[in-house]
Write an enzyme that holds these catalytic residues in place. Structure first.
Site, PDB file in Angstrom:
ATOM      1  N   LYS A 209       0.861  -1.187   0.000  1.00 14.38           N
ATOM      2  CA  LYS A 209       0.000   0.000   0.000  1.00 14.38           C
ATOM      3  C   LYS A 209       0.897   1.237   0.000  1.00 14.38           C
ATOM      4  O   LYS A 209       1.786   1.352   0.832  1.00 14.38           O
ATOM      5  CB  LYS A 209      -0.898  -0.002   1.244  1.00 14.38           C
ATOM      6  CG  LYS A 209      -1.803   1.213   1.342  1.00 14.38           C
ATOM      7  CD  LYS A 209      -2.683   1.161   2.570  1.00 14.38           C
ATOM      8  CE  LYS A 209      -2.024   1.708   3.814  1.00 14.38           C
ATOM      9  NZ  LYS A 209      -1.801   3.170   3.833  1.00 14.38           N
TER      10      LYS A 209
ATOM     11  N   LYS B  60      -7.103   8.040   0.179  1.00 17.19           N
ATOM     12  CA  LYS B  60      -8.285   8.364   1.004  1.00 17.19           C
ATOM     13  C   LYS B  60      -9.160   9.377   0.293  1.00 17.19           C
ATOM     14  O   LYS B  60      -9.425  10.472   0.797  1.00 17.19           O
ATOM     15  CB  LYS B  60      -7.868   8.866   2.378  1.00 17.19           C
ATOM     16  CG  LYS B  60      -7.115   7.825   3.167  1.00 17.19           C
ATOM     17  CD  LYS B  60      -7.311   7.910   4.644  1.00 17.19           C
ATOM     18  CE  LYS B  60      -6.714   6.711   5.320  1.00 17.19           C
ATOM     19  NZ  LYS B  60      -5.330   6.364   4.929  1.00 17.19           N
TER      20      LYS B  60
ATOM     21  N   ASP C 218     -13.521  13.647  -2.128  1.00 11.26           N
ATOM     22  CA  ASP C 218     -13.833  14.934  -2.761  1.00 11.26           C
ATOM     23  C   ASP C 218     -15.115  14.814  -3.587  1.00 11.26           C
ATOM     24  O   ASP C 218     -15.807  13.792  -3.530  1.00 11.26           O
ATOM     25  CB  ASP C 218     -12.622  15.349  -3.629  1.00 11.26           C
ATOM     26  CG  ASP C 218     -12.394  16.855  -3.595  1.00 11.26           C
ATOM     27  OD1 ASP C 218     -13.378  17.592  -3.812  1.00 11.26           O
ATOM     28  OD2 ASP C 218     -11.247  17.277  -3.375  1.00 11.26           O
TER      29      ASP C 218
ATOM     30  N   THR D 124     -13.423  15.648  -9.190  1.00  8.27           N
ATOM     31  CA  THR D 124     -12.056  15.591  -8.668  1.00  8.27           C
ATOM     32  C   THR D 124     -11.643  14.137  -8.409  1.00  8.27           C
ATOM     33  O   THR D 124     -10.526  13.725  -8.748  1.00  8.27           O
ATOM     34  CB  THR D 124     -11.966  16.420  -7.360  1.00  8.27           C
ATOM     35  OG1 THR D 124     -12.472  17.722  -7.633  1.00  8.27           O
ATOM     36  CG2 THR D 124     -10.555  16.510  -6.840  1.00  8.27           C
TER      37      THR D 124
ATOM     38  N   SER E 137      -8.654   3.689  12.418  1.00 11.86           N
ATOM     39  CA  SER E 137      -8.037   3.051  13.587  1.00 11.86           C
ATOM     40  C   SER E 137      -7.637   4.019  14.698  1.00 11.86           C
ATOM     41  O   SER E 137      -7.345   3.586  15.803  1.00 11.86           O
ATOM     42  CB  SER E 137      -6.797   2.268  13.139  1.00 11.86           C
ATOM     43  OG  SER E 137      -5.876   3.124  12.492  1.00 11.86           O
TER      44      SER E 137
ATOM     45  N   GLY F 145      -3.661  -0.854  11.717  1.00 13.86           N
ATOM     46  CA  GLY F 145      -3.647  -0.585  13.161  1.00 13.86           C
ATOM     47  C   GLY F 145      -2.891  -1.648  13.934  1.00 13.86           C
ATOM     48  O   GLY F 145      -2.915  -1.672  15.170  1.00 13.86           O
TER      49      GLY F 145
ATOM     50  N   GLY G 114       0.477  -3.491  15.341  1.00 14.41           N
ATOM     51  CA  GLY G 114       1.864  -3.135  15.686  1.00 14.41           C
ATOM     52  C   GLY G 114       1.940  -1.754  16.303  1.00 14.41           C
ATOM     53  O   GLY G 114       1.535  -1.560  17.455  1.00 14.41           O
TER      54      GLY G 114
HETATM   55  P1  BMP Z   1       1.323   1.640  10.726  1.00 16.72           P
HETATM   56  O1  BMP Z   1       1.290   0.111  10.740  1.00 16.72           O
HETATM   57  O2  BMP Z   1       2.686   2.178  10.579  1.00 16.72           O
HETATM   58  O3  BMP Z   1       0.522   2.251  11.839  1.00 16.72           O
HETATM   59  O4  BMP Z   1       0.607   2.070   9.347  1.00 16.72           O
HETATM   60  C1  BMP Z   1      -0.757   1.910   9.106  1.00 16.72           C
HETATM   61  C2  BMP Z   1      -1.093   2.366   7.721  1.00 16.72           C
HETATM   62  O5  BMP Z   1      -2.490   2.260   7.506  1.00 16.72           O
HETATM   63  C3  BMP Z   1      -0.737   3.823   7.430  1.00 16.72           C
HETATM   64  O6  BMP Z   1      -0.438   3.920   6.044  1.00 16.72           O
HETATM   65  C4  BMP Z   1      -2.026   4.566   7.712  1.00 16.72           C
HETATM   66  O7  BMP Z   1      -2.135   5.762   6.962  1.00 16.72           O
HETATM   67  C5  BMP Z   1      -3.072   3.551   7.249  1.00 16.72           C
HETATM   68  N1  BMP Z   1      -4.377   3.616   7.932  1.00 16.72           N
HETATM   69  C6  BMP Z   1      -4.470   3.524   9.297  1.00 16.72           C
HETATM   70  O8  BMP Z   1      -3.482   3.398  10.020  1.00 16.72           O
HETATM   71  N2  BMP Z   1      -5.716   3.581   9.877  1.00 16.72           N
HETATM   72  C7  BMP Z   1      -6.860   3.725   9.153  1.00 16.72           C
HETATM   73  O9  BMP Z   1      -7.932   3.745   9.727  1.00 16.72           O
HETATM   74  C8  BMP Z   1      -6.749   3.810   7.767  1.00 16.72           C
HETATM   75  C9  BMP Z   1      -5.513   3.729   7.160  1.00 16.72           C
HETATM   76  O10 BMP Z   1      -5.409   3.760   5.850  1.00 16.72           O
END
Ligand code: BMP
Length: 250
Positions: free
Chosen positions: A60, A90, A93, A97, A145, A199, A201
Site C-alpha cells: 500500500k 483516502k 472529494d 475531482t 483506527s 492498526g 503493531g
Molecule cells: P502503521 O502500521 O505504521 O501504523 O501504518 C498503518 C497504515 O495504515 C498507514 O499507512 C495509515 O495511513 C493507514 N491507515 C491507518 O493506520 N488507519 C486507518 O484507519 C486507515 C488507514 O489507511
C-alpha cells in the site's frame, strides 16, 4: 460478482504464494529539498519493498511516499516486487475531482484505490466508473483506527458498511485497533468482499487478531519498515497472519 474481481484474484494469488495475509504500508518519507533527497527516499522505499516482498501479499502506498518520490515509484515497485499495489489516497472529494485522482492512479500502475465511504453515493459512483473502466479495485473506509475516528465516523459504521455492500465494491477498511468492529462488519458483508485492517503493531493491534475477527488482510507499516531486520519481521508477521487466517477456516 463484486467490482475488482481481477484485483481479488491477484492478491489472493500473491497471498497463497507468499503464505501471507500482510499488506505492507510503505510509508517511507522525508522532506524533499533536492534531487538527492528524492533519490534517497526512493532507494530506501524500493529496498524495503524488496526485503519484505516474499512475505507480503501486496504493497500500500500513500501520501508520505508519493509526495516525496512522485507516482513514478509505483512502476518501479511493481517491477521489483511483482506485487499488487494499493493506492491509499483516502479519496474524499466531489465526483469530478475523484475521477481525476482515480485516472492518475491507474495510469501510474496502481491496482486498487482507497476512498472514504462518508462522501456518499454519487461521489463514490464517479470513482467506480473509472475503476470499472480499467478493471481495478476499490476499498471504502467504514471506520478508522485512530481514537478520533470514534467522534464522527464510528457512529455511522453500519450505514457506511451497508453503502459499501450496496455499491458492490471490492471491500472495506476497518480498524485492527477495535477488532470487535471487524466482526460486526464481516457479518454485514458478502463473503466475496474483502476486509483490510490497519492498526497492527505501532498502533497497538495484535498481529492475527483482526484476521481472527473476520479481516482478510492486515495492513502493517512501521512494525515492518522500522525493524532492524525487515525480512525476518515480515516473515514472522506473515506466519502469524497466515496461521490466524487458516485457523479461522473461511
Ligand atoms: P502503521 O502500521 O505504521 O501504523 O501504518 C498503518 C497504515 O495504515 C498507514 O499507512 C495509515 O495511513 C493507514 N491507515 C491507518 O493506520 N488507519 C486507518 O484507519 C486507515 C488507514 O489507511
Amino acid at each position: 460478482m463484486v467490482i475488482g474481481e481481477a484485483f481479488i484474484k491477484k492478491i489472493s494469488e500473491t497471498a497463497e504464494k507468499n503464505k501471507s495475509r500482510v499488506i505492507l504500508a510503505l510509508d517511507i518519507s522525508d522532506l524533499i529539498n533536492s534531487k538527492r533527497d528524492k533519490e534517497r527516499v526512493w532507494t530506501r522505499a524500493v529496498s524495503i519493498a524488496k526485503a519484505a516482498k516474499e512475505h507480503v501479499a501486496a504493497i500500500k502506498v500513500g501520501y508520505p511516499l508519493i509526495l516525496a518520490t512522485g507516482l513514478e515509484i509505483v512502476k518501479e515497485l511493481k517491477k521489483e516486487t511483482q506485487l499488487p499495489i494499493i493506492g491509499d489516497f483516502k479519496i474524499a472529494d466531489i465526483g469530478n475531482t475523484n475521477k481525476w485522482i482515480a485516472k492518475h492512479a491507474h495510469n501510474a500502475g496502481i491496482d486498487a484505490l482507497i476512498a472514504h465511504a462518508f462522501i456518499g453515493e454519487d461521489a463514490i459512483k464517479d470513482i467506480i466508473d473509472v475503476i470499472i473502466e480499467f478493471d481495478d479495485g476499490l476499498f471504502l473506509l467504514v471506520d478508522m483506527s485512530h481514537p478520533g475516528a470514534t467522534m464522527f465516523i464510528k457512529p455511522h459504521l453500519h450505514e457506511l458498511t451497508d453503502l459499501a455492500v450496496k455499491l458492490n465494491v471490492t471491500g472495506v477498511i476497518a480498524p485492527a485497533t477495535r477488532p470487535e468492529e471487524i466482526a460486526i462488519v464481516r457479518k454485514r458483508l458478502p463473503s466475496k468482499m474483502l476486509i483490510l485492517s490497519p492498526g497492527v503493531g505501532a498502533q497497538g493491534g495484535k498481529p492475527g487478531q483482526a484476521i481472527k475477527n473476520g479481516a482478510d488482510f492486515e495492513i502493517i507499516g512501521r512494525k515492518i519498515y522500522t525493524a532492524t531486520n525487515v525480512y525476518d519481521t515480515a516473515r514472522s508477521l506473515a506466519e502469524a497472519t497466515w496461521r490466524a487466517y487458516n485457523e479461522r477456516g473461511t
